[in-house]
Design a protein around this motif. Structure first.
Motif, PDB file in Angstrom:
ATOM      1  N   TYR A 158       1.797-126.270 -45.744  1.00  0.00           N
ATOM      2  CA  TYR A 158       2.819-127.266 -45.369  1.00  0.00           C
ATOM      3  C   TYR A 158       3.366-127.961 -46.617  1.00  0.00           C
ATOM      4  CZ  TYR A 158       4.896-131.377 -43.120  1.00  0.00           C
ATOM      5  OH  TYR A 158       5.757-132.370 -42.716  1.00  0.00           O
ATOM      6  N   LYS A 159       2.441-128.397 -47.451  1.00  0.00           N
ATOM      7  CA  LYS A 159       2.842-129.118 -48.660  1.00  0.00           C
ATOM      8  C   LYS A 159       3.687-128.213 -49.570  1.00  0.00           C
ATOM      9  CE  LYS A 159       0.704-131.970 -52.165  1.00  0.00           C
ATOM     10  NZ  LYS A 159      -0.535-132.255 -52.879  1.00  0.00           N
ATOM     11  N   LYS A 160       3.259-126.963 -49.682  1.00  0.00           N
ATOM     12  CA  LYS A 160       3.996-126.041 -50.558  1.00  0.00           C
ATOM     13  C   LYS A 160       5.380-125.712 -49.999  1.00  0.00           C
ATOM     14  CE  LYS A 160      -0.006-123.850 -52.659  1.00  0.00           C
ATOM     15  NZ  LYS A 160      -0.905-122.692 -52.614  1.00  0.00           N
ATOM     16  N   ILE A 161       5.473-125.609 -48.684  1.00  0.00           N
ATOM     17  CA  ILE A 161       6.785-125.301 -48.074  1.00  0.00           C
ATOM     18  C   ILE A 161       7.737-126.472 -48.310  1.00  0.00           C
ATOM     19  CG2 ILE A 161       8.017-124.828 -45.908  1.00  0.00           C
ATOM     20  CD1 ILE A 161       5.288-123.571 -44.912  1.00  0.00           C
ATOM     21  N   LEU A 162       7.219-127.682 -48.132  1.00  0.00           N
ATOM     22  CA  LEU A 162       8.072-128.856 -48.388  1.00  0.00           C
ATOM     23  C   LEU A 162       8.515-128.905 -49.841  1.00  0.00           C
ATOM     24  CD1 LEU A 162       7.615-129.722 -45.512  1.00  0.00           C
ATOM     25  CD2 LEU A 162       6.979-131.994 -46.302  1.00  0.00           C
ATOM     26  N   ASN A 163       7.606-128.535 -50.730  1.00  0.00           N
ATOM     27  CA  ASN A 163       7.960-128.499 -52.150  1.00  0.00           C
ATOM     28  C   ASN A 163       9.067-127.459 -52.399  1.00  0.00           C
ATOM     29  OD1 ASN A 163       7.554-129.091 -55.010  1.00  0.00           O
ATOM     30  ND2 ASN A 163       6.827-126.967 -55.080  1.00  0.00           N
ATOM     31  N   ALA A 164       8.938-126.300 -51.740  1.00  0.00           N
ATOM     32  CA  ALA A 164       9.972-125.253 -51.879  1.00  0.00           C
ATOM     33  C   ALA A 164      11.317-125.777 -51.392  1.00  0.00           C
ATOM     34  CB  ALA A 164       9.563-124.012 -51.079  1.00  0.00           C
ATOM     35  N   MET A 165      11.294-126.469 -50.264  1.00  0.00           N
ATOM     36  CA  MET A 165      12.559-126.966 -49.706  1.00  0.00           C
ATOM     37  C   MET A 165      13.147-128.056 -50.609  1.00  0.00           C
ATOM     38  SD  MET A 165      12.134-126.654 -45.579  1.00  0.00           S
ATOM     39  CE  MET A 165      11.009-128.013 -45.315  1.00  0.00           C
ATOM     40  N   ASP A 166      12.277-128.849 -51.226  1.00  0.00           N
ATOM     41  CA  ASP A 166      12.759-129.860 -52.185  1.00  0.00           C
ATOM     42  C   ASP A 166      13.478-129.174 -53.353  1.00  0.00           C
ATOM     43  OD1 ASP A 166      11.819-131.996 -50.750  1.00  0.00           O
ATOM     44  OD2 ASP A 166       9.884-132.097 -51.804  1.00  0.00           O
ATOM     45  N   CYS A 167      12.850-128.113 -53.866  1.00  0.00           N
ATOM     46  CA  CYS A 167      13.460-127.385 -55.000  1.00  0.00           C
ATOM     47  C   CYS A 167      14.812-126.809 -54.601  1.00  0.00           C
ATOM     48  CB  CYS A 167      12.555-126.236 -55.461  1.00  0.00           C
ATOM     49  SG  CYS A 167      11.016-126.791 -56.191  1.00  0.00           S
ATOM     50  N   LEU A 168      14.870-126.203 -53.410  1.00  0.00           N
ATOM     51  CA  LEU A 168      16.138-125.598 -52.966  1.00  0.00           C
ATOM     52  C   LEU A 168      17.208-126.670 -52.793  1.00  0.00           C
ATOM     53  CD1 LEU A 168      14.683-123.096 -50.332  1.00  0.00           C
ATOM     54  CD2 LEU A 168      15.697-122.501 -52.540  1.00  0.00           C
ATOM     55  N   ALA A 169      16.826-127.790 -52.193  1.00  0.00           N
ATOM     56  CA  ALA A 169      17.802-128.873 -51.981  1.00  0.00           C
ATOM     57  C   ALA A 169      18.283-129.419 -53.333  1.00  0.00           C
ATOM     58  CB  ALA A 169      17.173-129.974 -51.140  1.00  0.00           C
ATOM     59  N   ARG A 170      17.331-129.561 -54.266  1.00  0.00           N
ATOM     60  CA  ARG A 170      17.663-130.097 -55.593  1.00  0.00           C
ATOM     61  C   ARG A 170      18.710-129.208 -56.280  1.00  0.00           C
ATOM     62  NH1 ARG A 170      12.523-130.160 -57.740  1.00  0.00           N
ATOM     63  NH2 ARG A 170      12.121-131.967 -56.432  1.00  0.00           N
ATOM     64  N   HIS A 171      18.577-127.908 -56.078  1.00  0.00           N
ATOM     65  CA  HIS A 171      19.518-126.976 -56.738  1.00  0.00           C
ATOM     66  C   HIS A 171      20.656-126.543 -55.806  1.00  0.00           C
ATOM     67  CE1 HIS A 171      17.322-126.613 -60.501  1.00  0.00           C
ATOM     68  NE2 HIS A 171      16.233-126.753 -59.756  1.00  0.00           N
ATOM     69  N   ARG A 172      20.777-127.261 -54.710  1.00  0.00           N
ATOM     70  CA  ARG A 172      21.882-127.038 -53.761  1.00  0.00           C
ATOM     71  C   ARG A 172      21.955-125.592 -53.263  1.00  0.00           C
ATOM     72  NH1 ARG A 172      25.189-131.573 -54.047  1.00  0.00           N
ATOM     73  NH2 ARG A 172      24.803-132.870 -55.870  1.00  0.00           N
ATOM     74  N   VAL A 173      20.803-125.038 -52.976  1.00  0.00           N
ATOM     75  CA  VAL A 173      20.777-123.704 -52.365  1.00  0.00           C
ATOM     76  C   VAL A 173      20.773-123.907 -50.852  1.00  0.00           C
ATOM     77  CG1 VAL A 173      19.512-121.527 -52.130  1.00  0.00           C
ATOM     78  CG2 VAL A 173      19.380-122.830 -54.274  1.00  0.00           C
ATOM     79  N   PRO A 174      21.806-123.441 -50.154  1.00  0.00           N
ATOM     80  CA  PRO A 174      21.809-123.618 -48.700  1.00  0.00           C
ATOM     81  C   PRO A 174      20.670-122.815 -48.063  1.00  0.00           C
ATOM     82  CG  PRO A 174      23.926-122.755 -49.484  1.00  0.00           C
ATOM     83  CD  PRO A 174      22.964-122.674 -50.617  1.00  0.00           C
ATOM     84  N   PHE A 175      19.999-123.412 -47.116  1.00  0.00           N
ATOM     85  CA  PHE A 175      18.926-122.677 -46.430  1.00  0.00           C
ATOM     86  C   PHE A 175      18.788-123.192 -45.012  1.00  0.00           C
ATOM     87  CE2 PHE A 175      16.869-126.383 -48.205  1.00  0.00           C
ATOM     88  CZ  PHE A 175      15.914-126.765 -47.261  1.00  0.00           C
ATOM     89  N   SER A 176      18.094-122.408 -44.189  1.00  0.00           N
ATOM     90  CA  SER A 176      17.747-122.901 -42.859  1.00  0.00           C
ATOM     91  C   SER A 176      16.228-122.885 -42.725  1.00  0.00           C
ATOM     92  CB  SER A 176      18.405-122.049 -41.770  1.00  0.00           C
ATOM     93  OG  SER A 176      18.009-120.714 -41.908  1.00  0.00           O
ATOM     94  N   ILE A 177      15.751-123.719 -41.832  1.00  0.00           N
ATOM     95  CA  ILE A 177      14.308-123.736 -41.555  1.00  0.00           C
ATOM     96  C   ILE A 177      14.080-122.846 -40.344  1.00  0.00           C
ATOM     97  CG2 ILE A 177      12.402-125.173 -40.713  1.00  0.00           C
ATOM     98  CD1 ILE A 177      13.573-127.506 -42.289  1.00  0.00           C
ATOM     99  N   ASN A 178      13.178-121.899 -40.477  1.00  0.00           N
ATOM    100  CA  ASN A 178      12.885-121.020 -39.360  1.00  0.00           C
ATOM    101  C   ASN A 178      11.521-121.342 -38.770  1.00  0.00           C
ATOM    102  OD1 ASN A 178      13.701-118.628 -37.769  1.00  0.00           O
ATOM    103  ND2 ASN A 178      11.733-117.905 -38.504  1.00  0.00           N
ATOM    104  N   THR A 179      11.524-121.633 -37.493  1.00  0.00           N
ATOM    105  CA  THR A 179      10.278-121.990 -36.812  1.00  0.00           C
ATOM    106  C   THR A 179      10.047-121.041 -35.649  1.00  0.00           C
ATOM    107  OG1 THR A 179      10.605-124.320 -37.357  1.00  0.00           O
ATOM    108  CG2 THR A 179       9.105-123.835 -35.542  1.00  0.00           C
ATOM    109  N   VAL A 180       8.896-120.420 -35.624  1.00  0.00           N
ATOM    110  CA  VAL A 180       8.540-119.602 -34.462  1.00  0.00           C
ATOM    111  C   VAL A 180       7.970-120.542 -33.403  1.00  0.00           C
ATOM    112  CG1 VAL A 180       7.040-117.759 -33.601  1.00  0.00           C
ATOM    113  CG2 VAL A 180       8.062-117.571 -35.871  1.00  0.00           C
ATOM    114  N   LEU A 181       8.569-120.516 -32.248  1.00  0.00           N
ATOM    115  CA  LEU A 181       8.134-121.439 -31.188  1.00  0.00           C
ATOM    116  C   LEU A 181       6.716-121.100 -30.729  1.00  0.00           C
ATOM    117  CD1 LEU A 181       9.055-123.743 -29.219  1.00  0.00           C
ATOM    118  CD2 LEU A 181       9.618-121.909 -27.610  1.00  0.00           C
TER     119      LEU A 181
END
Lengths: 347, 91
Positions: A136-159
Motif C-alpha cells: 500500500y505504502k509503495k503504491i501510494l509512493n508510486a502515485m505520488d511520483c507519477l502525479a509529481r511528474h504529471r503522468v496521467p494515470f488511473s487507479i485500477n481496483t479489482v472489486l
C-alpha cells in the motif's frame, strides 16, 4: 448498431491484451495470470518488435500491456517507445513497485501511453491482504511520483468482498490524484480460483455495486461488468464481450487466446511464433466458435440486449461451459435475494 | 462558430481510422472511444486527408463506378456527429 457491426467481425482486433511477461515482484492472491517466476520461452525483444510490426500493419489501435509486471522487463521502455513510434497507443497495467521519480520522469515524455496503477484497497489493511505486506505504502509512493511528474494515470481496483466498503474512499483518492478510478471484475482464474471463496464479492455487494455504478458515472469499468451494468451506462461504452470480435490476448510466450481470462488449452488459438496474427484472427476455429457463441438460456431475458449473457470466462471458470449465463447475472442475483430474503447466498 | 458551407474533413489529433467491411472505424484517444461509420464502400480513409468535399468525393467515386447517391444524406449526418464529438475536424 456498433455492437452489431462488431459482431459481424472486424478485419483485425481493435485492441490486443498483451501479457508481456509472467515475471512479477508480487504474488497477489487474486492474480488472474498466476504471475510470479518468469515463464518458459517468453518472447525475445526481437520477437516483441516483430509483433509490434504486425499489430501496426493490422492497424490495431491500442495494446493493453500487462503481465506479470511489465516494467520488470529490461527492454520494456524501449518496446514502449517502439510501439509509439509505430503509432500504437499503449495502456500499461503496473503494480507500481518499480515506479520511482526516475521512471516517472521517463514516462512523462510518452504521449501515447495510458497507465493503470493497481490498488486493491483504500487502507493498507485491506490492500496488503491482497497484494502483499507493505505494498500500500509503495503504491501510494508510486502515485505520488507519477502525479509529481504529471503522468496521467488511473487507479485500477479489482472489486473484492473486502474492498467493496471502501469504494467511495477509493473514488475520493483517485480524485485527489487527478486520476480516474477503474473498477475491474474479480475473476476466478489464475490464483483467483483459490481466493474466490473468501475474496469474491457476495451477491448483496454485487447488487449494491450495480446501483453504485449507476450513481458514479465517471467511474470506469474497463472489463465487462456486463452482467451488472444498466442500459444507461452501457451505451457509454462497449456493450458486449469483445473477445475474438474486437480483441484477443497474447501470452508472454506468444500464444493467442480470445481473452486474458481464458488462457487455457481449450481456448488456445495458436502462436505468433508459428503463424501471423492476421492468419490466426481470420482462420482460427476457436475464434470462430467464440464469435458465434449464443447463450441460449438468456435469449428470452429482458436484459439480453444489455448483457448478451455476460462474461463467458466467468461461465467457464464456474461451470466449465462458456455457453451458460454469467454466474453473477444481476437478474439471477436479484431473484435469489428476493427468494431468500436478502441474506447472503453462496454457491 | 459559423458552420462551413462545403467542408472538407481531417482527423482530429489522437484519432486513428481503419477501413472495415461495413465502412470506417474510428478510434480516439479521448476516452478512448470507438466510432463506427456505416459508409460501406462510399468513403475510405483518404477522404479524411481533407482534399475533397463530400460532393466532390462522391462525384469522383461515381465516375469510378459504384456509389449510391441516396446514401449521401446519411453520411453527411454521420460526419456532422463525428465532428460534434471531436473525432474529425472541418476545414
Amino acid at each position: 448498431m456498433s455492437a452489431e457491426m462488431a459482431r459481424k467481425g472486424l478485419r483485425a482486433p481493435v485492441n490486443v491484451t498483451w501479457e508481456i511477461t509472467l515475471r512479477c515482484n508480487l504474488r497477489c492472491v487474486h492474480c488472474l495470470s498466476n504471475a510470479g517466476p518468469v515463464s518458459k520461452e517468453e518472447l525475445t525483444t526481437s520477437e516483441c518488435r516483430d509483433l509490434v510490426d504486425q499489430l501496426t500493419v493490422l492497424k490495431v489501435f491500442q495494446v493493453n500491456i500487462g503481465g506479470g509486471e511489465p516494467f520488470i522487463r529490461e527492454d520494456f521502455l524501449d518496446l514502449l517507445r517502439y510501439s509509439h513510434e509505430k503509432g500504437l497507443v499503449t495502456c500499461v497495467s503496473t503494480n507500481g513497485m518499480l515506479v520511482d521519480n526516475d521512471l516517472a520522469r521517463e514516462l512523462s515524455s510518452l504521449k501515447m501511453l495510458y497507465l493503470q496503477v493497481s490498488l486493491d484497497g483504500a487502507t493498507a489493511e485491506v490492500n496488503d491482504q491482497i497484494r502483499g505486506k507493505g505494498t500500500y505504502k509503495k503504491i501510494l509512493n508510486a502515485m505520488d511520483c507519477l502525479a509529481r511528474h504529471r503522468v496521467p494515470f488511473s487507479i485500477n481496483t479489482v472489486l473484492t468482498r473486502t474492498n467493496y466498503p471502501q469504494l467511495d474512499t477509493l473514488r475520493e483518492m483517485a480524485k485527489e490524484y487527478g486520476a480516474e478510478l477503474r473498477v475491474s471484475r474479480f475473476r476466478p482464474s489464475g490464483r483467483g480460483k483459490e481466493s474466490k471463496d473468501y475474496l469474491g464479492p457476495d451477491k448483496d455487494q454485487l447488487e449494491a455495486f450495480a446501483d453504485w455504478l449507476n450513481e458514479y458515472d465517471l467511474v470506469r469499468t474497463g472489463d465487462s461488468f456486463f452482467c451488472l451494468t444498466s442500459e444507461n451506462r452501457r451505451i457509454k461504452g462497449l456493450d458486449m464481450c469483445g473477445a475474438a470480435k474486437m480483441t484477443c490476448c497474447i501470452s508472454p510466450n506468444g500464444k493467442v487466446y480470445p481473452c486474458a481470462f481464458l488462457q487455457e488449452s481449450p481456448f488456445l488459438v495458436g502462436s505468433v511464433r508459428e503463424k501471423a496474427l492476421k492468419d490466426l484472427w481470420d482462420n482460427s476455429l476457436v475464434f470462430s466458435r467464440y464469435r458465434n457463441l449464443d447463450v441460449k438460456s438468456c435469449l428470452s431475458c429482458f436484459r439480453f440486449e444489455t448483457c448478451r449473457g455476460g462474461c463467458p470466462a466467468m461461465a467457464y471458470h464456474t461451470y466449465h461451459d462458456i455457453s451458460l449465463p454469467d454466474p453473477e447475472c444481476l437478474v439471477n442475483i436479484q431473484r435469489d435475494l428476493k427468494e431468500f430474503g436478502g441474506s447472503e447466498i453462496r454457491d | 462558430m459559423k458552420p462551413i458551407k462545403d467542408p472538407r474533413y481531417i482527423l482530429s489529433s489522437g484519432t486513428q481510422i481503419r477501413e472495415e467491411d461495413f465502412g470506417l472505424l474510428f478510434y480516439t484517444m479521448k476516452g478512448p472511444r470507438l466510432y463506427f461509420l456505416s459508409s460501406g464502400q462510399m468513403l475510405n480513409s483518404s477522404f479524411f486527408q481533407g482534399e475533397l468535399t463530400l460532393d466532390q468525393w462522391i462525384r469522383l467515386k461515381k465516375e469510378e463506378g459504384s456509389v449510391p447517391e441516396e446514401r449521401k444524406g446519411g453520411i453527411k449526418k454521420s460526419l456532422n456527429q463525428l465532428k460534434d464529438k471531436g473525432v474529425i475536424i472541418e476545414r
